[in-house]
Enzyme design. Structure first.
Site, PDB file in Angstrom:
ATOM      1  N   CYS A 155      42.676  38.511  28.067  1.00  0.00           N
ATOM      2  CA  CYS A 155      42.310  37.119  28.337  1.00  0.00           C
ATOM      3  C   CYS A 155      41.894  36.418  27.056  1.00  0.00           C
ATOM      4  O   CYS A 155      41.967  35.193  26.960  1.00  0.00           O
ATOM      5  CB  CYS A 155      41.174  37.076  29.342  1.00  0.00           C
ATOM      6  N   GLU A 182      36.272  33.705  35.746  1.00  0.00           N
ATOM      7  CA  GLU A 182      36.800  33.949  34.402  1.00  0.00           C
ATOM      8  C   GLU A 182      38.312  33.932  34.558  1.00  0.00           C
ATOM      9  O   GLU A 182      38.882  34.868  35.122  1.00  0.00           O
ATOM     10  CB  GLU A 182      36.337  35.312  33.876  1.00  0.00           C
TER      11      GLU A 182
HETATM   12  P1  NAP Z   1      45.539  37.865  39.479  1.00  0.00           P
HETATM   13  O1  NAP Z   1      46.906  38.122  39.969  1.00  0.00           O
HETATM   14  O2  NAP Z   1      44.984  36.507  39.622  1.00  0.00           O
HETATM   15  O3  NAP Z   1      44.602  38.938  40.244  1.00  0.00           O
HETATM   16  C1  NAP Z   1      43.238  39.054  39.908  1.00  0.00           C
HETATM   17  C2  NAP Z   1      42.518  39.790  41.005  1.00  0.00           C
HETATM   18  O4  NAP Z   1      42.513  38.994  42.191  1.00  0.00           O
HETATM   19  C3  NAP Z   1      43.162  41.120  41.407  1.00  0.00           C
HETATM   20  O5  NAP Z   1      42.144  42.049  41.654  1.00  0.00           O
HETATM   21  C4  NAP Z   1      43.896  40.781  42.686  1.00  0.00           C
HETATM   22  O6  NAP Z   1      44.070  41.898  43.523  1.00  0.00           O
HETATM   23  C5  NAP Z   1      42.900  39.812  43.293  1.00  0.00           C
HETATM   24  N1  NAP Z   1      43.450  38.969  44.349  1.00  0.00           N
HETATM   25  C6  NAP Z   1      44.614  38.308  44.374  1.00  0.00           C
HETATM   26  N2  NAP Z   1      44.730  37.605  45.534  1.00  0.00           N
HETATM   27  C7  NAP Z   1      43.595  37.848  46.241  1.00  0.00           C
HETATM   28  C8  NAP Z   1      43.116  37.437  47.517  1.00  0.00           C
HETATM   29  N3  NAP Z   1      43.815  36.613  48.299  1.00  0.00           N
HETATM   30  N4  NAP Z   1      41.909  37.888  47.929  1.00  0.00           N
HETATM   31  C9  NAP Z   1      41.167  38.721  47.157  1.00  0.00           C
HETATM   32  N5  NAP Z   1      41.586  39.152  45.934  1.00  0.00           N
HETATM   33  C10 NAP Z   1      42.775  38.715  45.484  1.00  0.00           C
HETATM   34  O7  NAP Z   1      45.381  38.248  37.941  1.00  0.00           O
HETATM   35  P2  NAP Z   1      45.868  39.570  37.184  1.00  0.00           P
HETATM   36  O8  NAP Z   1      47.361  39.541  37.126  1.00  0.00           O
HETATM   37  O9  NAP Z   1      45.204  40.770  37.743  1.00  0.00           O
HETATM   38  O10 NAP Z   1      45.259  39.351  35.737  1.00  0.00           O
HETATM   39  C11 NAP Z   1      45.877  38.567  34.746  1.00  0.00           C
HETATM   40  C12 NAP Z   1      45.193  37.242  34.579  1.00  0.00           C
HETATM   41  O11 NAP Z   1      43.794  37.428  34.470  1.00  0.00           O
HETATM   42  C13 NAP Z   1      45.611  36.505  33.315  1.00  0.00           C
HETATM   43  O12 NAP Z   1      45.869  35.178  33.641  1.00  0.00           O
HETATM   44  C14 NAP Z   1      44.384  36.613  32.410  1.00  0.00           C
HETATM   45  O13 NAP Z   1      44.222  35.549  31.497  1.00  0.00           O
HETATM   46  C15 NAP Z   1      43.282  36.653  33.386  1.00  0.00           C
HETATM   47  N6  NAP Z   1      42.130  37.349  32.834  1.00  0.00           N
HETATM   48  C16 NAP Z   1      41.033  36.618  32.527  1.00  0.00           C
HETATM   49  C17 NAP Z   1      39.920  37.240  32.001  1.00  0.00           C
HETATM   50  C18 NAP Z   1      38.683  36.454  31.648  1.00  0.00           C
HETATM   51  O14 NAP Z   1      37.651  37.074  31.429  1.00  0.00           O
HETATM   52  N7  NAP Z   1      38.747  35.152  31.598  1.00  0.00           N
HETATM   53  C19 NAP Z   1      39.917  38.619  31.783  1.00  0.00           C
HETATM   54  C20 NAP Z   1      41.056  39.331  32.113  1.00  0.00           C
HETATM   55  C21 NAP Z   1      42.161  38.678  32.635  1.00  0.00           C
HETATM   56  P3  NAP Z   1      45.502  42.626  43.684  1.00  0.00           P
HETATM   57  O15 NAP Z   1      45.823  43.231  42.371  1.00  0.00           O
HETATM   58  O16 NAP Z   1      45.252  43.613  44.746  1.00  0.00           O
HETATM   59  O17 NAP Z   1      46.469  41.543  44.063  1.00  0.00           O
END
Ligand code: NAP
Length: 518
Positions: A295, A256
């Site tokens: 999102c 997602e």
């Molecule tokens: P993100 O930076 O991509 O991080 C998402 C998750 O991935 C976090 O738990 C992060 O952990 C983890 N992560 C990052 N690098 C990783 C790795 N190498 N190994 C394992 N886990 C890793 O996104 P975000 O800033 O949290 O969220 C914002 C984004 O999410 C926006 O683009 C939004 O559109 C999207 N979003 C989409 C939905 C949907 O349902 N489509 C819902 C909500 C949000 P850490 O925090 O520890 O780095």
């Protein structure tokens, strides 16, 4: 300072090094720290698979549903405490905290009831079955059985409670144990939710684990029967889904990701009518709610060209009423962005959009918030842009600014053209269409209805009941094609499929019948 812990192998583990700080976004003060140092990921995975998996698979849907109902009740009982913690950890208003927390309890309760309705079975057939031989004795049917591995959930920062709960609800009801990893910046809320669930004492050993901090080598351990469900940015998704072990084992992966959702206003709506009002109300809410960090938020607003000035004036007036600041001030309607990084990305993102569109409301810069010292806090006011020629505004369809930012886009007034333009974002989670005539809906669906995972059709008869296009309902699918990740979650019973294997069972109908498989 609070040190977050992980819950694995049925016990809490506290790290002693490699900490990442969490901040209060209103004051920028460090409030907690997280690290998963000390977690034995191999043992955590084995424990979930070998203890939690069999325990859940032994249970009927009704029993698993009871677990979910009790999880929902346990979280609801601590609602006030969790609202306060959400405000501290993520800077949200009370309303926005409830949106996350009530979404979590409602989804758990919904799947709890679904479990009750599925009854004493441990699996179900998804079709009526078919005669395969000369006689009806040789029979076949598709069963949905729980997968034998572990469901690893990685969540985004913006819904620390709902994200945890909606994924866990589907996996547990299907019969799979869960290892959940919240985004670090908002992990305190998720950690407290996990504590509440563990304290409730209803979950079987190994059925639920939580990792606060890095996932270490956990993802590299996933194989054939596991599920990896990720929510977050498209960039992180691309990095994680391409891991060689996931590709080699064909691990089931659900993504997602981010999304440039659209609202589409049909031409000529009655200005005194409910559909027009609900359009303005929804778009305003989608920009302001959770400071645009959803999102499903509307990033592009398609309006017939000759109505653009009027819509712009109406929206700017509404957005002027937003009070940005520390949500402890009762007059504040919009809190800060969650992290310094989010603020930086929003400022840089608006610069990118401004190359293709004109800013007509807000500055695209950090602002001071009410109730906080000048220069402190990651505050960002609602920002509206306008594009007269969105076909040439590449960034508007490509770059998601994860904040209270949206762009008005002119279209011809032909809903087929609007549908095509919505598709320029290459796949979205949700499109909202404000239309009072079925012909308009037919035109839209025919020209490009399949570019979004969900189509929210707003018209006068249902206007008073509409929850807003950004509200994800457990009975309806969440996910979208292409850029939105290509994943599918929720959607009632369909939400279980990610965690189930479809098995074509063929044989003697009487024998299958006696085994509950015909
Ligand atoms: P993100 O930076 O991509 O991080 C998402 C998750 O991935 C976090 O738990 C992060 O952990 C983890 N992560 C990052 N690098 C990783 C790795 N190498 N190994 C394992 N886990 C890793 O996104 P975000 O800033 O949290 O969220 C914002 C984004 O999410 C926006 O683009 C939004 O559109 C999207 N979003 C989409 C939905 C949907 O349902 N489509 C819902 C909500 C949000 P850490 O925090 O520890 O780095």
């Amino acid at each position: 300072m609070k040190t977050l812990r992980s819950y694995v192998q049925g016990r809490w583990v506290q790290a002693d090094s490699d900490f990442v700080p969490l901040h209060n976004p209103c004051t920028e003060e460090p409030i907690a720290q997280a690290s998963s140092r000390g977690v034995d990921f191999g043992a955590a995975y084995d424990h979930a698979r070998d203890k939690g998996g069999p325990a859940l698979r032994e249970m009927s849907f009704a029993q698993r549903g009871e677990l979910l109902s009790s999880m929902s009740k346990a979280l609801y009982a601590k609602r006030e405490e969790l609202i306060e913690l959400s405000r501290l950890n993520t800077g949200v208003t009370r309303k926005d905290a409830k949106f996350d927390l009530d979404g979590a309890t409602f989804t758990l309760s919904y799947y709890g009831k679904l479990g009750a309705s599925l009854g004493d079975r441990r699996w179900f057939a998804e079709d009526e079955g078919a005669q395969l031989g000369r006689s009806p004795r040789f029979w076949g049917r598709h069963l949905r059985l729980p997968r034998g591995g572990v469901a690893v959930h990685v969540n985004a920062f913006n819904f620390p409670a709902w994200g945890l709960a909606e994924k866990a609800a589907c996996a547990i009801l299907a019969g799979m144990p869960v290892i959940s990893k919240p985004a670090t910046s908002s992990a305190w809320v998720a950690e407290r939710c996990a504590e509440i669930l563990v304290e409730a004492g209803t979950l079987p050993d190994g059925a639920f684990s939580l990792i606060c901090g890095s996932t270490g080598d956990l993802l590299r351990r996933l194989g054939e029967y596991d599920v990896f469900a990720f929510t977050g940015s498209a960039d992180t998704a691309l990095r994680l889904r391409g891991q060689p072990n996931l590709l080699a084992a064909n691990t089931r992966v659900n993504i997602e990701a981010d999304s440039l959702n659209a609202a589409v206003l049909a031409p000529g709506l009655d200005r005194d009518g409910e559909t027009w009002n609900v359009f303005l109300r929804d778009v305003e809410r989608e920009i302001i709610q959770k400071s645009g960090q959803k999102c499903t938020a509307v990033r592009r607003i398609f309006v017939p060209r000759d109505e653009l000035d009027e819509v712009q004036a109406a929206l700017c007036e509404r957005l002027s009423g937003a009070a940005v600041g520390d949500p402890r001030d009762p007059d504040v309607t919009m809190g800060p962005l969650a992290t310094e990084r989010q603020l930086h990305d929003a400022v840089e993102g608006v610069k990118k959009l401004a190359g293709d569109a004109e800013i007509v409301h807000g500055s695209g810069q950090r602002v001071d918030g009410r109730g906080t010292p000048p220069g402190k806090g990651w505050f960002f006011a609602p920002t509206l842009l306008r594009s007269e020629d969105p076909s040439g505004a590449d960034m508007v369809h490509r770059h998601e600014v994860f904040g209270p930012v949206s762009t008005l886009c002119a279209y011809s007034g032909d809903l087929g053209d609007a549908a095509e333009a919505v598709g320029w974002a290459r796949g979205t989670l949700v499109t909202s269409l404000y239309v009072d005539h079925p012909e308009g809906l037919v035109e839209y669906l025919t020209a490009g209805g399949a570019t979004s995972g969900r189509l929210y059709v707003a018209s006068k008869k249902v206007a008073p009941q509409l929850p807003g296009s950004g509200t994800t309902l457990p009975a309806m699918l969440h996910g979208g094609p292409g850029r939105a990740g290509g994943g599918e979650e929720l959607g009632g019973i369909s939400g279980l499929l990610l965690y189930q294997q479809r098995v074509a069972v063929t044989g003697d109908r009487a024998l299958l019948d006696r085994a509950g498989a015909a």
